[in-house]
Design an enzyme around this catalytic site. Structure first.
Site, PDB file in Angstrom:
ATOM      1  N   PHE A 151       0.861  -1.179   0.000  1.00 41.79           N
ATOM      2  CA  PHE A 151       0.000   0.000   0.000  1.00 41.79           C
ATOM      3  C   PHE A 151       0.897   1.229   0.000  1.00 41.79           C
ATOM      4  O   PHE A 151       1.597   1.504   0.973  1.00 41.79           O
ATOM      5  CB  PHE A 151      -0.945   0.059   1.207  1.00 41.79           C
TER       6      PHE A 151
ATOM      7  N   LYS B 144       2.529  11.591   6.758  1.00 38.30           N
ATOM      8  CA  LYS B 144       1.721  11.350   7.946  1.00 38.30           C
ATOM      9  C   LYS B 144       2.281  12.056   9.175  1.00 38.30           C
ATOM     10  O   LYS B 144       2.002  13.232   9.383  1.00 38.30           O
ATOM     11  CB  LYS B 144       1.543   9.853   8.169  1.00 38.30           C
TER      12      LYS B 144
ATOM     13  N   ASP C  70       9.493   3.095   1.648  1.00 41.97           N
ATOM     14  CA  ASP C  70       8.281   3.855   1.963  1.00 41.97           C
ATOM     15  C   ASP C  70       8.081   3.796   3.479  1.00 41.97           C
ATOM     16  O   ASP C  70       7.571   2.807   4.017  1.00 41.97           O
ATOM     17  CB  ASP C  70       7.082   3.258   1.234  1.00 41.97           C
TER      18      ASP C  70
END
Length: 402
Positions: A146, A260, A231
């Protein structure tokens, strides 16, 4: 909505259902206030936050240092666009690079933008530096990944919910099994630009690869002149007990994508950080973002860097994470517990509630969590949480699964 949803919440939920696109299926809780590890709904009921905005709220709700930085900057200037310079940008880039041990920073907004940026940089590096023929660059990715929701990113997703009806898809990606080093070795060709991986796969259920996997990937990348792109949008910035989840294996990536937690739960902030000779392939006009690196984002990002520079939050995640994992492993009705630090995937044993039912039952007990892949709960409390609060959340989960 559940039968116990209060009237004021029902009104807000009805508005959401009528006027917003139904691309999410949130729990029937309407939050009006947050502080630290806690949120309060419109009826005044308090909940322990066991999700932290998928790691966006690593420092809890409204951390005073982050709020102060935002308020101070709001009184000065919030946006210049990159057509002009401002006094927060250079310091932000320098401080983030120093924290992460990297050489250059590409500031963006969302995590998906950071991943898209890393893909573009890796391809350009392959053409300009490695000598891959134009239009032939490939990037190796892992199944069950993801990395975001853009058309390019869902092109290499293996989740049919993320892909269905969004084609035609972007070529140039080779999907291999996560955690299987031989698959990466077999997929590398002369046209491989990069290997893009999550050090821990969050959406897949907080999956940690076998020990030595990333050391092996790093060695393959070095052998074949391929970039390693990590990531760390969910796993980075203290979540797993180190600054980067990749640090657990003593491995360095060529590029890291961040997001984030970099915005402290206040504003969207993302970045690609890494080697100067790689990010340096970009020239004026080739890539950009109107809001990327804006003054407000940089001011908040600098405050986040200051919090992480002390090492306190990494230690809290490491120490409290050990307690969390030990307690979760003892619960009845749990088939497996995966993860690192204050991040766990709790797989519910057959015969128990599914993930959605468990999430709703936890909310009734005053704990907010969320399912992933039907039978797994993703537990990621703020790094400011106390041991007693952790126990309160785990005790609630024990009631749901027991």
């Amino acid at each position: 909505m559940t039968a116990t949803t209060a009237p004021a919440s029902r009104q807000f939920i009805a508005l959401d259902d009528e006027w917003s696109t139904h691309n999410y299926h949130p729990l029937p809780v309407v939050i009006a206030h947050g502080e630290g590890s806690w949120v309060t709904d419109v009826e005044g009921r308090r909940y322990l936050d066991f999700l932290s905005g998928y790691s966006s709220l690593n420092f809890g709700h409204r951390h005073p240092d982050l709020v102060a930085a935002a308020v101070e900057q709001l009184g000065r200037v919030t946006l210049t666009s990159r057509a002009f310079r401002h006094d927060q940008f250079g310091p932000f880039c320098r401080e983030l690079a120093e924290l992460t041990g990297t050489e250059l920073v590409l500031a963006m907004n969302s995590g998906a933008e950071a991943v898209e940026s890393a893909i573009k940089v890796a391809r350009k590096w392959a053409y300009r530096v490695k000598g891959v023929p134009e239009g032939r660059a490939e990037i190796i990715v892992a199944g069950s990944n993801f990395h975001g929701r853009t058309t390019t990113i869902v092109s290499f997703s293996t989740d049919e919910t993320a892909r269905a009806d969004f084609g035609p898809f972007t070529p140039g990606f080779r999907v291999v099994r996560y955690g299987v080093l031989d698959d990466v070795r077999d997929a590398i060709t002369a046209n491989t630009a990069a290997v893009l991986l999550e050090p821990v796969q969050g959406e897949a259920g907080v999956i940690v690869p076998p020990a030595g996997y990333f050391r092996g990937v790093r060695a393959l990348c070095d052998e074949h002149d391929v970039l390693l792109v990590a990531d760390e949008i969910q796993s980075g910035l203290g979540r797993t007990g180190d600054l980067f989840a990749l640090d657990h294996e003593g491995v360095r990536a060529d590029l890291y994508t961040l997001g984030k937690a970099l915005g402290g739960g206040i504003v969207p902030v993302s970045a690609v950080v890494g080697r100067r000779d790689v990010l340096g392939v970009l020239r004026p006009g080739e890539h950009g973002s109107t809001f990327g690196g804006n003054p407000l984002a940089c001011a908040v990002g600098r405050a986040v860097v200051r919090l992480l520079a002390t090492g306190e939050f990494q230690r809290r995640s490491r120490d409290l994470g050990a307690h969390l994992h030990a307690r979760l492993a003892e619960l009845p009705g749990v088939a497996a517990v995966r993860g690192r630090g204050l991040w766990a995937g709790v797989e519910i044993a057959p015969g128990g509630p599914d993930g959605r039912e468990a999430s709703e039952a936890l909310a009734e007990l005053g704990v907010l969590c969320k399912e992933t892949h039907e039978n797994t709960l993703r537990v990621a409390p703020p790094l400011v949480i106390t041991r007693d609060e952790l126990d309160q959340g785990v005790d609630a989960l024990a009631k749901v699964l027991g």
